[in-house]
Every structure is written in C-alpha cells, then in structure tokens.
Design an enzyme around this catalytic site. Structure first.
Site, PDB file in Angstrom:
ATOM      1  N   CYS A  71      13.014  10.618   8.011  1.00 39.43           N
ATOM      2  CA  CYS A  71      12.898  10.303   9.450  1.00 39.43           C
ATOM      3  C   CYS A  71      14.240  10.450  10.147  1.00 39.43           C
ATOM      4  O   CYS A  71      14.285  10.522  11.377  1.00 39.43           O
ATOM      5  CB  CYS A  71      12.428   8.859   9.644  1.00 39.43           C
ATOM      6  SG  CYS A  71      10.909   8.509   8.814  1.00 39.43           S
ATOM      7  N   GLU A  91       9.004   1.387  11.334  1.00 41.49           N
ATOM      8  CA  GLU A  91      10.051   2.403  11.201  1.00 41.49           C
ATOM      9  C   GLU A  91       9.334   3.725  11.316  1.00 41.49           C
ATOM     10  O   GLU A  91       8.702   4.176  10.360  1.00 41.49           O
ATOM     11  CB  GLU A  91      10.769   2.197   9.855  1.00 41.49           C
ATOM     12  CG  GLU A  91      12.139   2.810   9.813  1.00 41.49           C
ATOM     13  CD  GLU A  91      12.120   4.177   9.221  1.00 41.49           C
ATOM     14  OE1 GLU A  91      11.968   5.147  10.002  1.00 41.49           O
ATOM     15  OE2 GLU A  91      12.253   4.281   7.988  1.00 41.49           O
ATOM     16  N   GLU A 137       8.904  16.122  15.418  1.00 38.33           N
ATOM     17  CA  GLU A 137       9.639  15.835  14.181  1.00 38.33           C
ATOM     18  C   GLU A 137       9.287  16.938  13.183  1.00 38.33           C
ATOM     19  O   GLU A 137       8.112  17.127  12.849  1.00 38.33           O
ATOM     20  CB  GLU A 137       9.210  14.460  13.657  1.00 38.33           C
ATOM     21  CG  GLU A 137      10.037  13.997  12.487  1.00 38.33           C
ATOM     22  CD  GLU A 137       9.703  12.572  12.075  1.00 38.33           C
ATOM     23  OE1 GLU A 137       8.527  12.172  12.168  1.00 38.33           O
ATOM     24  OE2 GLU A 137      10.626  11.868  11.632  1.00 38.33           O
ATOM     25  N   LYS A 144       0.883  -1.173   0.000  1.00 37.80           N
ATOM     26  CA  LYS A 144       0.000   0.000   0.000  1.00 37.80           C
ATOM     27  C   LYS A 144       0.915   1.217   0.000  1.00 37.80           C
ATOM     28  O   LYS A 144       1.441   1.629   1.033  1.00 37.80           O
ATOM     29  CB  LYS A 144      -0.904  -0.031   1.232  1.00 37.80           C
ATOM     30  CG  LYS A 144      -1.464   1.301   1.699  1.00 37.80           C
ATOM     31  CD  LYS A 144      -2.458   1.909   0.745  1.00 37.80           C
ATOM     32  CE  LYS A 144      -2.970   3.255   1.263  1.00 37.80           C
ATOM     33  NZ  LYS A 144      -1.998   4.383   1.104  1.00 37.80           N
TER      34      LYS A 144
HETATM   35  C1  SIN Z   1      13.089   7.453   6.048  1.00 35.97           C
HETATM   36  O1  SIN Z   1      13.156   8.649   6.204  1.00 35.97           O
HETATM   37  O2  SIN Z   1      12.042   6.874   6.352  1.00 35.97           O
HETATM   38  C2  SIN Z   1      14.203   6.615   5.496  1.00 35.97           C
HETATM   39  C3  SIN Z   1      15.483   7.332   5.412  1.00 35.97           C
HETATM   40  C4  SIN Z   1      16.595   6.526   4.798  1.00 35.97           C
HETATM   41  O3  SIN Z   1      16.416   5.378   4.376  1.00 35.97           O
HETATM   42  O4  SIN Z   1      17.687   7.065   4.748  1.00 35.97           O
END
Ligand code: SIN
Length: 494
Positions: free
Chosen positions: A300, A266, A397, A190
C-alpha cells in the site's frame, strides 16, 4: 504427498513442520461445518499447495464465542504475565525465521529475502507491544471539588477481529494482534484467502509459546464477504482492524456501524515519490527502486507516481530505467530474485490494463511493458515515461511492478500533483534543501512522509493514512489506543 517437495524437487525445505491444513479455533485444528475446503495456490507455479477449511458465518460465530470465553481470563492476567508469553511467541518466530519465510514465499510469491525481512519485521511488533503492554497507565486528575477524586483506568476493549491481507501474510497479523493481546484482548483473525498457511503457523507458534487456547483464533475462508459480515455485525466483536482496499474498508465500516465498533482501517494508497532538482539523484534512484518494487510493487506504501523536476528529469530517468532493467525476475524461492510473480491472474490483467491505457493515451515504455517470458503471473518490471494526470496509472493504486514517471516545474506544481488524489497514506520526496524539506513535508496531505528515504515502516513509527486511506495508526506507542477503553471513575463523599 508433501507440500513443497512435490513442487520444487530437490529444493531443501525447512517449513514442513509449520504447514497446517485446518482452521484454528480454541487451540484446536478445526474443520468447517460444511466440510468445504478451498485451495491455496503458489502464485509462481500455479500449483495447488494445500487445501484448508472454508468456514462460514456459523463457524465464525463459534470462533467469536470461543474468543469471548477466553477474554474472561486473559484480561485478568497481569501485563507482566502477558509480556512473558508474547516474548516467548516473539522468540519462536525468530527461531523459525527461515521456515516461516519459505512458507510465506510459497503462498504469496514474495522474494525469499523479503520474506526473511518480513519475519523480523512482523516479530518486532510482538516484542514492541509486549513491552508497551506494561506501560498502559491511567491517571489521577486534579479534582475541581475537595470531596471528590477523579481517576482514569484503561481497559481492554474485548474480542477483536483482524482481517489481514496477502501482501504481508505475517506482519499485518502481528501488527494488529500484538497490541490486542498485550493489553488483554483476544482475537479472531481472518487471513486473506491467498495466504492462510502463514497465519495458521503463527497461531500454532502462539500456542507453543504458552498463550492460552481461545486467545488467538484463525478463521480460514474463501468467501470473505460472509465471514466479514459476521465479524462486523456480531456484537461480541468490539473492535475491527482491516488492511486492504478502500472499497472493502468502506463496506466494513458501514457494517460495523450498527454495533458501533471501534474500527482501524489501513486502506489503499497512491504514493507520490517526488525528486527535486537539488536531490542526490543516485540516492533518489535507489530509494525509488526500493519503494516501487518492494514485494513486486504490491504494498500500500509503494511509490505509485514518480514526479521528477524538469532540470533533473533526463538524469533521473536514465539511471532509474537502467536500475530497473537489471532487476532479476523469477520465482521468489530463488534467492537471487528481486521481482516475483504478482498474486494472481486478475492482478496481472489489471496491471496490463493500466499499462495499455497509459500507452494508448501517449505514454511510452522505457523498460518492460508487458507480461514476462516466464509466463504465468510474471510481469516485467516496467517504467513508463511521459505520463499525465488523465491516465489511470495516475489515479489508481497500481499494486504491481509499474513505475509511471511524471515531470513538474516547481514546488507548487509538485505539491498540487502529489495531493491530487483521494488517497493519503504514504508519500516520499528527495531534496537537500532544508527549508524546502520542511515546507513540502507540511503541505503533503499524507499520514506518512519519507524524506530522502524509500522505506519508512517499522514497529516504533505510527503507520496509517488520512483521507480515504484509512483511520487509526498501527505500530508505535499509538498502536495500542484502539484496543483500549478509557474509563473515568469519580469517587465522591470524601
Ligand atoms: C501494506 O502494504 O499494507 C503494509 C506495508 C508496510 O507495512 O510496509
């Protein structure tokens, strides 16, 4: 009316052969049962690029059933057969690097050079896990009684769901699907509502590579909630892997509990980027710029809080602000651009809210601070000084091109500030003092630590977080573990 040409006039497109407007189930282009569609929008121009089917729970159930059927034969192929098909897929992705990169830039706004890098980054997971799939071995364990033998087998868990984000439209799919496929699982993907086109192109390339129909399925949907519920509550799905926000991850975990699925999460981050007084300041500035402004600050693992020791604060901040003020802003399709648009208006509003909150509480703007003159979803790369822990930028964040800079006195204060968050994904620090490097690295409560480096992700390293940043690791030799069941066989009567 052709996609891209419509929007960019003379700009020469190479991706038209990879643009598909339907969902992908059982190796076929598929409409939604309801006939509904939703728009995919270019974040740089606001123009509609395409419409794709808006699948619901029933459509998702069909895709899960298809993946379940495909699992029966895919799991029985040899690891070497699956290796070859994955290698073919890897090669097709590499062959189509410019086309996939352009498509990704169109739907996500990511600067083209970064999209080119992401294609290689994403493909690297397929190559790595194709190889790893051949090395999934069980054991023969020393027996405690002479009439018995003890053996372990590793077997694929079954049908897996991958719920993937818009910030890495390609690599987050391959980081989840490559280990799944390599060990014999099938997948229902998805993709994020904002970036389904890259996912559909990848699925078609998987078929071109010879991967059997039904092994890879893509469910396009604008209402992630309904599809997410089906993927988490359906007992056929044995494992769910999600990349996205912590609140959504918590919801998916709760929903997965009733069927006791394996979960990999994650989730969000709040990465500290610490500059100690013995650091190479030029290298730290360079590392902070790449870590903070990669994908316009929308990863992230982007530096979220820049913590600088008092003795080097002035030097660092002056050089950092200078570097940031030179970052070119514009549509990602312009190859000279370093900062593209953020994904949508809601993201822009959130970023402005964070900056306003910091300024109202006493921070000051060294660079940027507001929307860019290009309008739309463009925000100026921004550096905020005099930031303190009570401000929202310290706690949330940011997911945008805003760099808040804090000061600290000594190692203890740096570590306390760095760990003062519920998140624990990535962290970074710059120091040339070896004992300090060890001590600080050990005390940082994070799944990943970058030492004198601003970019840490690659296919061989275990990517993942602790605390509320998630569960499980992706990439590396550990990245297949959650796609496997360990079975113990006790052979008696010998
Ligand atoms: C992400 O921001 O979810 C992944 C970042 C990365 O793989 O470097």
């Amino acid at each position: 009316m052709t996609l891209g040409l419509l929007l960019y006039g003379n700009w020469e497109m190479s991706f038209e052969h990879l643009v598909f407007h339907k969902a992908w189930v059982n190796g076929q282009w598929t409409e939604s049962n309801s006939g509904k569609t939703f728009a995919v929008v270019d974040p740089a121009s606001g123009h509609e690029l395409a419409r794709v089917p808006d699948l619901d729970a029933q459509d998702t159930r069909n895709a899960i059933n298809v993946a379940d059927q495909a699992f029966k034969s895919w799991k029985n192929q040899t690891a070497k057969e699956r290796f070859q098909l994955l290698k073919n897929w890897h090669q097709l992705i590499i062959d189509n690097q410019p086309a996939l990169a352009e498509l990704m830039t169109m739907e996500s706004g990511k600067p083209l050079t970064e999209s080119m890098d992401e294609v290689l980054y994403g493909a690297s997971f397929i190559e790595w896990f194709a190889e790893q799939g051949k090395r999934i071995d069980g054991d023969v364990i020393q027996t405690p009684s002479s009439d018995r033998r003890i053996i372990t087998l590793k077997q694929p868990v079954g049908v897996c769901a991958a719920i993937t984000p818009w910030n890495f439209p390609l690599a987050m799919i391959t980081r989840k699907c490559a280990p799944a496929l390599a060990v014999g699982c099938t997948v229902v993907i998805k993709p994020a509502e904002a970036t389904p086109l890259t996912a559909l192109a990848l699925a078609k390339l998987a078929q071109d590579a010879g991967i059997p129909d039904g092994v890879v399925n893509v469910v396009t949907a604008s209402h992630g909630k309904e599809v997410g519920e089906e993927l988490t509550r359906n007992p056929i799905i044995k494992k769910i892997s999600f990349t996205g926000s912590t609140p959504v991850g918590k919801l998916l975990m709760k929903q997965s509990a009733d069927t006791v699925k394996k979960v990999s999460m994650e989730l969000g981050g709040n990465a500290p980027f610490i500059v100690f007084d013995d650091a190479d300041i030029d290298a730290a500035v360079q590392g902070a710029v790449t870590s903070k402004y990669r994908n316009t600050g929308q990863t992230c693992v982007c530096a979220n809080r820049i913590l600088v020791q008092e003795g080097v604060y002035e030097e660092f901040v002056t050089k950092f602000a200078d570097a940031v003020s030179n970052l070119a802003v514009g549509p990602g399709t312009n190859p000279d651009v370093a900062i593209g648009p953020v994904i949508n208006q809601a993201a822009l509003n959130k970023i402005q809210g964070l900056v306003d909150d910091a300024l109202n509480r006493g921070a000051k703007t060294l660079v940027g601070g507001t929307t860019h003159e290009l309008g739309g979803n463009f925000f100026q790369p921004t550096v905020l000084a005099g930031v303190t822990s009570d401000m929202r930028v310290a706690k949330e964040e940011i997911f945008g091109p805003i760099a808040p800079v804090f000061t600290f006195k000594d190692d203890q204060e740096a570590i306390e500030l760095a760990n003062d968050t519920e998140f624990g994904l990535a962290s970074y620090f710059y120091s040339n003092n070896l004992p300090r490097v060890w001590k600080v690295a050990e005390q940082l409560e994070y799944g990943m630590v970058g030492l004198n480096v601003g970019i840490i992700a690659n296919e061989v390293a275990p990517f993942g977080g602790i605390k509320e940043s998630g569960l499980g690791r992706e990439g590396s030799k550990y990245g297949v573990d959650d796609y496997l069941e360990l079975k113990y066989m006790c052979l008696g009567g010998l």
